[in-house]
Each structure stands twice: as structure tokens, then as C-alpha cells.
Scaffold this motif. Sequence first.
Motif, mmCIF file in Angstrom:
data_model
loop_
_atom_site.group_PDB
_atom_site.id
_atom_site.type_symbol
_atom_site.label_atom_id
_atom_site.label_comp_id
_atom_site.label_asym_id
_atom_site.label_seq_id
_atom_site.Cartn_x
_atom_site.Cartn_y
_atom_site.Cartn_z
ATOM 1 N N GLU A 1174 0.884 -1.270 0.159
ATOM 2 C CA GLU A 1174 -0.234 0.196 0.073
ATOM 3 C C GLU A 1174 0.676 1.412 -0.016
ATOM 4 N N HIS A 1256 1.864 -5.254 -10.951
ATOM 5 C CA HIS A 1256 3.296 -4.787 -10.274
ATOM 6 C C HIS A 1256 4.362 -5.150 -11.384
ATOM 7 N N ARG A 1265 -3.751 1.636 -15.005
ATOM 8 C CA ARG A 1265 -4.567 1.663 -13.358
ATOM 9 C C ARG A 1265 -4.185 3.082 -12.509
ATOM 10 N N LYS A 1266 -2.699 3.414 -12.975
ATOM 11 C CA LYS A 1266 -2.298 4.675 -12.403
ATOM 12 C C LYS A 1266 -3.045 5.990 -12.668
ATOM 13 N N ASP A 1269 -6.425 5.764 -11.180
ATOM 14 C CA ASP A 1269 -6.584 6.344 -9.887
ATOM 15 C C ASP A 1269 -5.196 6.648 -9.461
ATOM 16 N N ARG A 1271 -3.717 7.334 -6.809
ATOM 17 C CA ARG A 1271 -3.104 6.962 -5.570
ATOM 18 C C ARG A 1271 -2.483 5.465 -5.814
ATOM 19 N N ASP A 1272 -2.942 4.843 -6.692
ATOM 20 C CA ASP A 1272 -2.491 3.357 -6.861
ATOM 21 C C ASP A 1272 -1.005 3.405 -7.230
ATOM 22 N N ASP A 1273 -0.101 2.335 -6.888
ATOM 23 C CA ASP A 1273 1.310 2.458 -7.089
ATOM 24 C C ASP A 1273 1.600 1.243 -7.326
#
Length: 1914
Positions: A1174, A1256, A1265-1266, A1269, A1271-1273
Motif C-alpha cells: 500500500e 506490479h 490503473r495509475k 486512480d 493513488r495506486d502505485d
Amino acid sequence: MELAHSLLLNEEVYNQLGEFQKAEFIFEWLQFLEKLLPVTSRADIRENQKKLVEQLTSLLNNSPGPPTRRLVAKNLAVLYSTGDTFSVYQTIDKCNELIRSKDDSPSYLPTKLAAVVCLGYLYKKLGRILGNSFTDTVGNVLKAMKNAESQGRYEIMLSLQNILNGLGAAAIPCHRDIYKAARSCLTDRSMAVRCAAAKCLLELQNEAVFMWSTDLDSVVTLCFKSFEGSNYDVRLAVAKLLGTVLARALTSKQTTASARHNFRRISLEEVMELLGTGFLRGSCGFLRASGDMLKGTSSVSRDVRVGVTQAYVVFVSTLGAQWLERNFSAFLSHILDLVSQSHPRVIQSQMDAIGCRRCVSFILRATVGGLLGEKAQIAAAKEICQAIWKLKKVVDTAMSDNNLETRISTTDVTASQHVLVCALQELGSLIHGLGTTAAPLLQDSSTGVLEAVISVILHPSVSVRLTAAWCLRCIAVALPYYVSLLLDRCIERLSALKSSPEGVTGYSFAVAALLGAVKHCPLGIPHGKGKVIMTVAEDLLCSASQNSRISLQRTQAGWLLIAALMTLGPAVVQHHLPRMLLLWKCIFPSCPKDLETEKTRGDSFTWQVTLEGRAGALCAIKSFVSHCAGLLTDEVVQRLLPPLPSAVDLLTQLSSIYKSYGNSLKTPSTVYRHKLYELLAVLPPKTYEGSFCAVLKELVADLTVPDSQIDASTFLLPPLCHENDLLLLGPLLQETDHRFIEEQLLLGNSIAGGSLEYDPYSIYEKVVKGDSVPKPLPPVLSVISAATRLFGVMFSHVAEAHRLQVLEQLLNSVKQTKGSRQQIVQLNVVSAFSTSLKHLANCKGSLGPEEVRRSALAVVMGALESNNPLLRCAAAECLARLAQVVSDSAFTAGLAQVSFDKLKSARDVVSRTGHSLALGCLYRYLGGIGSTQHLNACVGILYTLSQDSTSPDVQAWALHSLALIVDLAGPLYHVHVEPTLSLVLMLLLTVPPAYTEVHQSLGRCLNALITTLGPELQGSSTTVSALRTSCLLGCAVMQDNPDCLVQAQAISCLQQLHMFAPRHVNLSSLVSCLCEILLDNSVLVNLCSSYLLLRRAVVACLRQLVQREAAEVSEYAVALVKESREDFTPADVNIREIGLEGALLGLLDKELDQRLCQDIKETLTHMLTSMAVEKLSFWLKLCKDVLAASADFNTVASVDTTQEEETAKVDDGSVLTSDSDERFHPFSNPRWSTRVFAAECVCKIISQCENAGSAHFDITLAQERKQRDSRDDFLVLHLADLIRMAFMAATDHSDQLRLSGLQTLLIVVRKFAAVPEPEFPGHVILEQYQANVGAALRPAFAPETPPDVTAKACQVCSAWIASGVVSDLNDLRRVHQLLVSSLVKVQAGKEAQSQQYNESTSTMEILAVLKAWAEVYIVAVEKQKNQCDAHNHCLKVANSAEESYKGVTSSAGGLLDLVQADLGTLSKLWLSALQDFALLTLPSEYVSQLPAEGGTFYTAETIENARPHYYNSWALILYATALWLTSTGFIVVDPDEGVTNLSRPVTPTTMCQDSSTRPLVKSPEDVNTDRFHLILGITVEFLCSPRSDAAMENIIACLRALQALFDVPWSRSKIGGDQELGVELLNVLHRLILTRESPDIQLAALEVVRLILFAAQEHVKEKRRSAEVDDGAAEKETLPEFGEGKDTGGLVPGKSLVFATLELCVCILVRQLPQLNPKLTCSPAVQSGKHLLLSEDGSRLVAVALVILSDVPAICSPEGSVSVLPTILYLIIGVLKETAVKLRDGQLPLTVAASLQALKGLLSSPMARAEKSRTAWTDLLRSALVTVLDCWDQVDGLLQELDEVSLLTAITVFVMSTSPEVTTVECLQKRCIEKFKITLDSKDPLHHPLWENCRKQKKQNLKTLLNFKSFRRE
């Protein structure tokens, strides 16, 4: 208690409660109020303020206890600061009035104290708002102090501290008065008052300029006085004051205030001079000392010296690391001067000298080791080196004068010794801590570290020689590269200086120390060194008698070397064992007569040499027994025994020899005793049974008539007490940060502690954890501790009658001695007896009859009432052990009764404490005595004792004992829990805080109660919730206690509560409490921090919390810092950025305690596993900061800058934040161990991300996906950072970090190799980092790199090349070239390997290189194979694809070309390695057959060390070799193969053969056969019994190797022609399939089975063909039958290949389709007719098994084929029937396609037409057809599941492929036609019209069959 939760006190409820409940209720309310007030609105507060003030002030009159009064005061202060302040003056006046009161009764005291506390908090919170009222208040308080008792003085000091804190500079008018008052309190007789005064003065010096200007001298002298007679807490507090004041004086700026005070700046020299005065002269001041000094009587008391030592450390740490770097040289010269000749008095006795040296070492360790970063430490080491060189010159000039007279009287030489010892110790510790990062320091010739250390090895003082040797050992452990070099150099000097006494002892110490270092160096030393050292040692011993001047030194040196050699372990020692045993035999006289004659001859000198030699021999044998247990066979033990009786005889004669030859023999005879006792204690007692009486007699004499009058309790007893009981005896016996210097205060004034010169033999032993230098005690003391240990062993082995005699003798000797001597004897006796009870308990022995018990009891009971608390503690433990050994309940009850009676009658503290502890200890070993009656009695007595307020000691011991009982009585205690909890709470609320020992015992009690309640605490009943509230209340009281150990107890109690009832513990307040403690300390962590035990408790608690709630803990920690911004010093501001995780990492870097570091690592690991995914950027940035903080910029700069731009593209933010401000870099110069941990964290983060999802590792998905959103990493977005971190770590100076860096790089390459680059199709994302990878790998192949780093780098190289990231050959060549260079090194053979490390390390490196090449070769071959397949496929599809194909093959072909160049060399090396491996796997009974000189890559001596390296790499080498042999088709045989004069490396065929017996030329056939059997042998040996932990890769590699091997006709002919071999192989594969579930393994195994069968088919065909050719066509009828089953058709299990194949196939089929097993089909578990859908892997396994089945008849004779046909048909049709199910998409299941294909193959077998088997086949095939037809006639309900088309196809196969006579039988023909008709006529839409269906199905079937064929080919 819930009723207490209101803003105003609920007086109605309060008045109904009893006296004690009221106190609890008030405390609960006040606690609630403290949390409530800050969050209540101002209006509400103002509304209720009047009433609240009334309620709170009325509490002052209620005699509140210490915690309550503190809360009242805090709440009043908060109330006034948030509400109105107008009535505050009334409150202050009221408090002043209470203080002025003349009432001196004890009952009124709490009210006065409460008023004092209240004033302190009011001024602290409101400060200057209160105007000038403070002058009256301070005056009043100071006046009250004049006749206050200790509690009053304590509270007044703390209150004044608070007042000063609140008023700041406004309080200047009162400063002088407060200063005067605090001065008197600083030397108060109460230690708590001293501590409080020190805190008050520390607060005062913030504003009172005079303290660090005009009055500085008097403040310093005052502190020295305060140290006298102080305890640990006082020393901590006063040292903090002294250090801070001096630092302030040094750094203060010229202010107007100081100008007014005509203040001059003070220099560093003057500050040092002040501290030095205290260290050297103590508290007697500057003038008074002179008279005493002239008389030579004065001696500095130790506590002053220890206190000053701590002050030095505080002084330096307050000024900080940068100051220390700048002023290090002045600081060092001052510190070393403390033990130099300029102060001869300080070091006049050895004892004082040892004490001072310890203090100086501590100052250097705590400052240089604790504050400085690695670069600064290297600079410091250079300074220390300069100091050593200077001293060396002084010694040289003194020694150069050859006149013996002057040489002996030279004081300089002896005086310089202590300075040198301290300098060498610190240099050793520094380098040891730096590890391999110290390499540049040692390579710097201008400093000459090694030269400096080696030059002082010849110093005239023994202690300097020993310390220099120790320093060399530290260098060797830190830099393993130097071990061999230093050994060679020292051995060479030892041989050269054989006639110099200093040379012999100095260099023998050095060699012994270096040998001791070898076990800490995983890479070891060359094996031959052992031989050299043994020879030198023998030579020294043999030449000892030649020159009397140095015979003593040579004897000692010879045995020391042998003893140190033993630490190298059995592998080395076994070669020298006979020589050592011979020396051992010769050193003692062979019979008693010889000893008698010896006694009459000689003088004191010869006896001295003899005793020294024999003590050395005993030591060597002890070392042998301890380190080489594996060699202690019965035969060796028999050879060790003969000299023992003689050694014991000499022991008994020692006293008479000592009388005859005078005092000079005193020390040698004591040393001899000590060494003999030590040896006997490690030998099995059976071996010296004959000498028991003689030895026991001597032991008893040693224990009861000791030579020394020293109280040895502090080192004899602690190991015999239980560690929990030692907590009673104060901080000195516990682990603290200052243990190293505090220890000397424990030992009493007559002894300063251990030192290396007392026992040179300890230099090679393993160091006790946490200690730097070994510290053996003086011989007089160590002989007693050895005697107690040996007594323990022997007493448990002597006869019972003898035991009684011994015990009575001991008792009498205690009775006969008097005074202080009696205590010493008693102490020795109890230690010895306690040790023997420990042994008896361990071996479950019994003590003996009643008389023995009685004497034993008398021994213990006497000690239980000793004045020495430590002895009482040991006696209580001994009593419990006695009860454990006797294990008779009546005896135990008797013991308890004695204590009960004693406690009822005795009034003295000593017996009450001893007996109360005895009651608790009795429970420890008996697991609860079991009777409730007994428990009630115990609890009752202990309750009473624990309330005895006249003696805090009795309270503390009774409560401790109660805690033991609570803990050990188990469920029996439940009835007592409530009363005990009430008692604990009452005492917590009333016992004064100064009695810390009582509070600590209360904490242990509370902890035990919480454990007893356990999970019940979660309950919701009223009783449970009341208990829970009480526990929480108790914790809250302890958290507020000023004593650190009590706070530690509170934290561990809360930790227990959190474990049992997590919902009820307020996590946010707990976390904030933990963080405040930790972060408060992290500024100066190992110096002025609070207790080590408190930090340990905090981290242990955090570790538990983050296991469950990591995210919450992390959030609360950051929130806490944000709230209390102003409280934190700037150094900690960055916790907002780096979070708790960063703070812990910073703490890990500064903390020196190993256990604490381990806990911090575990805490961080738990946080990482639960949060890394996270908070990915955060964690990666943390790791990057740690790794980058100390990366040398010159190494980083050498990388291409292209990726720098990449990082900027990916994450501009992170780049900006990381380097924005160098000053606030979160981690400055972290140690290498912290960086290694950060690199390990990176690897853990990658594995966490791997479990978290594919995004990942997929850049397109991650970017999508980034965008969705932000905030996704995802990890893939941080690839540049990962590469950079791996690069920084891999190119560091530290070898451990390089290994971690390479491991990280390896993981990154493996995980990201296949990730495509979306912007450049056809390329992968890693391709842009080629330069970094190359640059990271290159240094690892430099010649001076250690082999383990090179081996790891080879692994990375092969992974990089094999990953296929780089397709361009020119780019690949960079990394390929590194492997080529290693290969060249390997070819040079083992003679050319460097001689720095053990030979097994070159084995490791060579095998790593060969394994890496093997991996590359395997990948190249596989790629080429895949491309050929693709090419063939392309050809089938179209020819237009030619061009594109050429491009593709070039890269694989190119990779193969790269390897091809070296393949000739490689193949030979691979074969040699396999030959070595084959030899190493031979069972132990064939050891004699191994070649004497070892293998190609290992030597015979290091065979054990080499094994693991072969096990690591053989599998891939085997596979590569098999592929190479396949590619040459076994055709190429090297032209020089088998020629006699073969150069190295040897090939397997010529190895292990003497040139005389070797055949001159081997035929190619023989060479090939040898190779074939080598590979087959290794494979079968491994596959026969792979260990359960054998790696999957190894099994797969083996099976692949077999596949490759049987791909070639030549090797197939070998296996086809040798049926036994084939059967054996099949059986091995069968077992493998049974034991391994992995589908990959099973498929690979089946492929091997198919090839074996194919080989057998070829063999049968060949035989048939040749028979036909030989016999001609004419006599066809008489041809012999080939194939299994011959003429009879019989198959023999175990001999038959067909049978083995069928067994294996049935195993596979039945595992996937249990319905096929007729036995199972009947069972209800397997419902026949229910179709199972197989997994994809299952389908593939079944398909391959069917293919194999259909090939079986081809290797049978016609009769044999008839035997197996029914089975095969049953299985094939069974699979068809079970799996022919309609799939939704109309697909044909793989198993169906396979069964149809197998059926077709079987039906068209020539055997069906062979005349001998034709009829039988026809019958069986008809039955099979009937079975197929019957499938339709199963239960109608299942019909829709069946796939009719498949069944029809099966019928078609029968019709088309068999001879007409099978199907033309009328009934069969009719049924077949009928089936076709039904389907044709079907109108049901579910049954498609047949033609449509057939068309589709035909296409589909064709496709599936094609796929299946290609699958078969694979």
C-alpha cells in the motif's frame, strides 16, 4: 468505574464507596479528566470551573498518594490554562498555606507534598502569566525544605524544576536561592533526592548563566561529590548534568548577561582539565589532594571515576558528532593521557590500571563507536594509529639502550603500556565494527595500520602484546582477506625471533588470536596452514630446554599454538592428532615413582617451566575436547587417559612443592589447578573415576580454605540465581548501556574485573556476546569458579556415602571460620552445592538418604540468612532445586513450614527477605505444590509482609515472591486474583516513588496477574470488566512513574493486555507513549538514553502491536508528532516524512545492543509485510535514502546518466524531495549493517508485490490503473529506483552489502526480464539498464574480490544472459566477457588459485562459474530448439516468413555461438566436476576408494567443506553436459583423450588412475560408455532417493538430462540393449511419480519413459532385421521370437520392461481417473458413470500415458502382445468412456483425442496380423468393440453427457484400421450400422444433424489431433 467518567466528580457514588475504593475511583476520574479537559469546549469548562476547582483542591486535603497528587496538579494546571485564570492566585495561596502549616504528623505529610507538586505544575503550565507571585512561592517552598524529610526534599526539587521550566528567564531573581538549595540536595543521603536535585539543576542551567561561567568550578566539584556513594540512577542523572553544563560552557556565545558577569570564554583544554581532575583525583578537589598524594594514601573512589566517565560521554554527545570529528585529535590525546605516565598514581596497582583502562575504553567506544559515521570512524582510526606510532617511538628510544639496568628501570615503557592497551582496543573495535568497509583504511600505506599494530607486538609489557594480538584478531574478523597474510607474517616473524622472549610470546599470541578469528570467517584459511603451525609449535616445545632464558616463553607459546589450532575443528585437527597425543603423553611423568624423583630434583625456575608447560597441555586438551567432539572416538579417549592420574597426582603434591620452592610458584600452581579443573569438567566423569577421591579432596580444600580474601559473589552467584530474581538486586546486575564500566563497582574494592593478561589462553576463545575483549578473572578467582563447576559435575557422580562425608566437611568448615572469611567460605560452598544440584536435576539423579538431605539443608539454610543479598537470592534458588531433586512432597512441605515459622517469628530484614523469596522459589521447580491450603498460607504471609511500610526491602522481596507464586500456581490462584489485584493497586497508589524496587516488584505482580487471567480478560461480565479496569489503572499508575524500569514493567503489562484483550487497550495512547520514549532517546541513543531495558520493552511491545495492526500503529505515530510539534527537537522533525518506520531504521543504525537490533528488524519486517504494497513509494524511498546516504558519489557517478532522465520522467517528486536539503537528510552515514538490512528489505518488498498481483510486473496495466486512480502505485513504475539501489549496494566497499546488492539485482532481473516495453514493441523494459547491470557486475570480477562475491556475481551474469533481455550480441559481450575471464581463471587449475582462503572457496568459485556457463548453454540450446520448431511450423504455414525468421534465429544462434567458442574447454570441466560429484556422493564405506589427492576441483582435506558447493551446482552442469553430448551425438572424442601426458584439467576418463595402470589409448566407444554411465549413474542415484527438501529444479534438470541423453541413437542403443538397466530406470521413475505431485516432474518423467520404450522398440526391430538378414528369407518359419514374452507370453515382474511400463502408466491413469481401477469402481466412493473433468495438467498426463501404452505391443513377441493387449485395451477404452463428454464449445477433450490416436495405433499394430497372435487379437478386438458399443446402453439419464461423435469416431477407427474379420461378424456389424443410423435420423436440436456436426467435428478433430501430434513430438 464507568460512573467516574464525567467532567465533575460524581460525589454521590464517591461517598458510598469504601476507603480504598475511593482512592481508585478518584484516580480513575482524574485520569478521565486529564483526557477530557483538552477536548472540552471553553464555554463548558468556564461553566463548571468553580465547582471543579473546589473538587480538585479539596482532594489536596485527602492525603492523596503520589500518582493521585500528580494528576490533581496536572488537571488544575490544564483547567486554568484553558479556562479563566482569575481564581488561580487563591489556589496558589491555599497551597502555600498548606506548606506553611506547622503540622508535622506523618498523616499530614501527603497533603503538604500534594501542595508542593501542585505549585510545580501550575507554574510549569501557566509560567509568566502568574506574574511575580513566584518569589513568595519559591521562598516558601525553600523554607519548607529546611526541615523536610527525604520525600519532601524529593518533591520540592521536582517542583522547583517545574517552576523553573515554566518561568524561563523570568525566574532569575530566585536562581541563586534555588541553586543553594539544590547544592545541598545533590549530596543528600537519599539517592532519589540526589536524582531530583540533578534534574532541578539541569533545568536551572538553561537560564542561570553563572552555573557555566563564574561558578563552573564549584558546580563540577559538587558533581564529583555527588558521585560518591551514589547508585546507578544518580550517576546517570548527575553525569547528564555535568556533561551538559560543561558542553554549555564550551559553546556559549558572548551575551550581554555573560558580559555583565565579566565572563571569559572557557577553552576545550580547561573543560577537559576539569573532567580529568575528577577522573584522576576524585571528589577531594584541587587542593586537598596534595597532602594525601604525598603520603600516597588517597585513592579515587570507583563510583566517582565511573560517574566522571559517563559525564565525558554525555559531554561529547551533547556537542554532537560533527564537533567530535573536528576536535577528535585533542579529545583523543586527553582521554589517553588519563592512563599515561603523567599520572603514575592512578595506575600504580594493576587493579586500578584495569579499572581506568576500562573507563577510557568505554569513553572511546561510546563516542567514536556510537556517534560517528563510517567515514569519520576511518579518520578516527587513523588518529589512533598516529598515537600508537608516537608511543612506539618512545618505547623504541627507551629500549635502544642496551644496558640492562636502565632498560629495567625505564618507567616510560611500563607507563605507556596502558595508553597502548586502550588505543589498540579501540582500534580493534573500530575496525571490527567497520567490517570490510575498513579496507581503504588498511590499504592506505601512509597510515600503516597493520605495521603499527605489528610493531607493538614486541612491547615489553605482556598486556600490550596481548592487546595487539587481539587487535589483529579484530582486523582478521572484519577483513577475512588478511587472515592468511597476517598468519604467514606472524609465523615467519615467530620463527625468526625464536630467541627473543618478547618475540616468542608476542607473535605466538598473535597467531593464536588469528586462529581464533578463523571460525568467524566463513571463507576460512588454506588447509596447509595447520601443518605449518603444528610444526612451529612442536619446534618451540622441543627447543624449550635448549636455552633457559626463554624456555618458559617457548613452552607457553608452543602449547598456546596447539590449543588455538584445535579451534579449527575436526577437519584440520584429525591430521595432527597423533602428533598432539604424543606431546600430551610425554609432558607428564609416566608413573608415580617418576613424579617422586621429579620432586627431589630441580629448582623453582624449572618447576615454573614445568607447571607452565603442563597447564598449557591441559588447556590444549580441553580445547581439543571442546572444539573437536567429532574426533572423540573410544580409541582417542583411551589415548587421552593415561596422563590423567599423573596430572591429578601432581595436583595433590602442589602444596608441598609450593612450600619447598617458595612464593614464585604461587601463580603457576594456581593456573595449573585452574586448567586441570577446567579439563576434568568437560571430560566424561567415567574417564577419571579412579581419581575422584583425590580431586574432591582438593576441591573441598580450595573452596573452604581459599587463597584470596575476595568476595567473589558477583561473578560466582549470578549464573546460579534465576535471572528474574536478579531484578531484586538493582540495576548493577541487569543489562544496562553502561554495564562495561558499572561492572567494576559490583566486584568490591579489592578487584577491578577481568583482563586479558590474567589468562592469555582466552585470546582464541569465542567472545561472550556483547563483550568486545575477553575479560578472564585473576587466577585466584577463576580457580574458585572452575572448582565450583567441577564440584557440581563430580558430586552428582560420587557414591551416596561419600556425599554425606563431603557435605559434613563443608558444613564444618563454614562453622569453624569467623567474620568476613566465613561469608566467603559460605559463598563458595553454596555455589558449589547449587551447581551440583543443577547437575543432579538435569540427569534426574537422586540426592541420597535422610542424612544427606539433612546436611544439604543445613548448608542452604545457613546461607538463606546471610547479610549478602546476592547469597540469599542464590540460597533461595538452591533450596528450590534441593526440593526438585529430592522430589518428595513431605520434604517440600517441611521446607515451606520452616520458612512459615521463621517469617512469623523473625523481625529482622535479612531473614524476612530470604525466607519470603524461598517460598516463591519453591513453586518454580515443582510446578505448583498442588495444595490449596499451602497456597493460602503462602499468600496470607506474603500479603502481610508486602504491606510492611517500615522496610521497602521486605516489601519488594515479598511482592516478588508473590509474583512468582501467581505465575506458577496456575488455575489454583484464581480465587486470590481479586484480593491480590486490590493489594497491588493500593500499594501502587500509596508507596512513595523513591522506593523504586517496591514499584518494580508491584509491576511484576501485575504482569503475573494479567498472565493468569489470560484470555478471560476479554469477557463482558461485571467482575471481569472490574478486573480489567483495575489492570489498566495499575498500568496507568506505573506509566507515570519516574523510574524507567517501572515504566518498562508498565509497557510489558500493556503488551500482555493487548495480547489477551486487544479491544480494551487504547492503541493510540499506547503508541504515543512508546514513541515518546523511543524518539526522546533517538537523539542520543546509546548515551544519555534511558535504560536499555526500557528501550527493549518498548520495541518488544511495538513488535507485537505491528503484527496485528501495523497500519494503525504507523498512523498514530505520525499523528502524535504532528500534534506535539513544539515538544520535539529539530533532529526528529523529519519523522513526519519518514514515519515510525524511518525512525526505527534510524534507531537501528545507532543502537549497539544486539537483541534490541534484532527486535527492531523484526518489527520493521512485520510492518513491511503488511504495508509495503500500500505504501510502496514510501518504503522504496526509505530504503533508497538509507542506501544512498553513504554511497560514494564517485562510484555512483560512473553510471550512464541516461537513467537519471528516466527517473525524472517517472517520478519528479521523489527526486526533488530526496536531495532538496542535505542538512536534513533523514539518515546520515548509516552503518553497513543497516544498509544490508535496507537491501534485504528491497528484496522483501519485491516478493510482497509478487503476491499482490500481476500489475506490479506489467507496465501497460500499471500505467492504465495509475491513470484511473493516481493513488495506486506499482513496483514496475519504480524499476529505475530498484536498479539504482541494487547498483549502489553491489558496488559498495562492504562485502556483505555487495552480496545483498547482487542478490537484489538477481531478483530484479528474474522478475522483470519478461516485462515488455510498450513504447518499443519487441523490446523489454530492462533493456535500457544494460549499462547499470554491467557496471554493477564488473567490480565483482576484479582479482582481489572475495570468492563468495564473485560466485554470486556469476549467478547474476548467467541470469542476465539467460533472461534474453539483451538481443544484440555486441551488448551481450560485455557481460559475457566477465564469464570468459572467470573461465580462464578456472582453467588455470587449483594450483593457480589464490592462497588467501580455504581451498573449498576456490571450489565454490569454480563451480559457480561452471554452473553459470551451464545455465547460459542450456538456455541457448533451448532457444535454438524452440526456434527450429517455430521455423518448421513457419515453413508449413508459408514461405513468406523466411526473412523475419532469419532475424529471430540470429539472436539464439548468436548466443549459442558465444558459448560454442569455449564449449570444448567447458565440456571437459563439466565432466570433471561431475566426476568429482559422483565420488563425493559415494556412501561412507567407500571412502577408502577416493583418490588420495582429492578431485579435480577439491582437495582431499577440504572434502567436507566442498560438498555443499557441489550439491549446489551439479544438476545444471549435468543437464548441460547431457545436452553437449547429445549435440555431438556421442561421436566427437577429443583427439588428446586418453593420451598419457594429459595436461590439466583432467577429464573424468583419465582421473583417479595412476599413469602406470592407465591403458594407453581408450577407444571412443569406451570413452562414450564411461560418460554415459557417469550421467546415468548420478541421475539414478539422485532420483532414487531425492531428499524431501530437494529442489524442484534439480529433479527437473535430471529428467531433462535423461531426455537429452536418450535423444541420440547411440545412447538409446545402450539402454535398449540392456533390459535390466531399462527396468531399473523405469522403477526409479515410478517411485518419483508416486512421491512427487508436481505435474512438471511427472510429465518430464513420462517423456523419459517414452524414450526408453522407443529405445527398446528400436532394439527389437534391429534384432528382427539382423535375424532376417542372417537367416535369409528362405527359412522364415523357424525365426526365433524377439521381444518380450518369447514363446510363452509370460512377463516376469521386476525383470520385464513391459511390466514396468504398464505399472507406471496405470499409476498415472488411476491417479487422474480413479474410476479405471476395478477395485475402486465397486466402492461407493467412486461413482461409476459420473464424469470428471480433468485439469489441463491432468489431461496432458493421461494423454502421454496413453501414447506410451499404444507403443507397448511393439516390444513384445506375438505371444507377449496377447498377454498385454486386454490391459491396454481396457485402459484406452476406459479413458475414452470416462472422458468423452460434450464440452460447451464443441471442443474435443485432449484425453479423447489421445485415446482415439492410441486406439488407432494399437489397431494397426503388425501383431494384429502376425500369424501367431492373429486369432487371439481378433477375439480381443471384437470384445473391445462390444465395450465401445455398450457405452450407449448405459443409464439413459447420462446419455446427454456422452459425446456420441467421439464414440462414433472410435467405431470408425475399428472399422477402418482392423482386418475385416474383426468387424464383419454379423451381430457387430449390425450394431455399428444401427448407431450410425440413429445419429443420422436424430431430429433432436440437441443432436445436430450428423453431417453438420461431422463437418464441424471433423475440422475440430483434425485440429485437436494435429495439436496432439505436435504435443507428442514435444
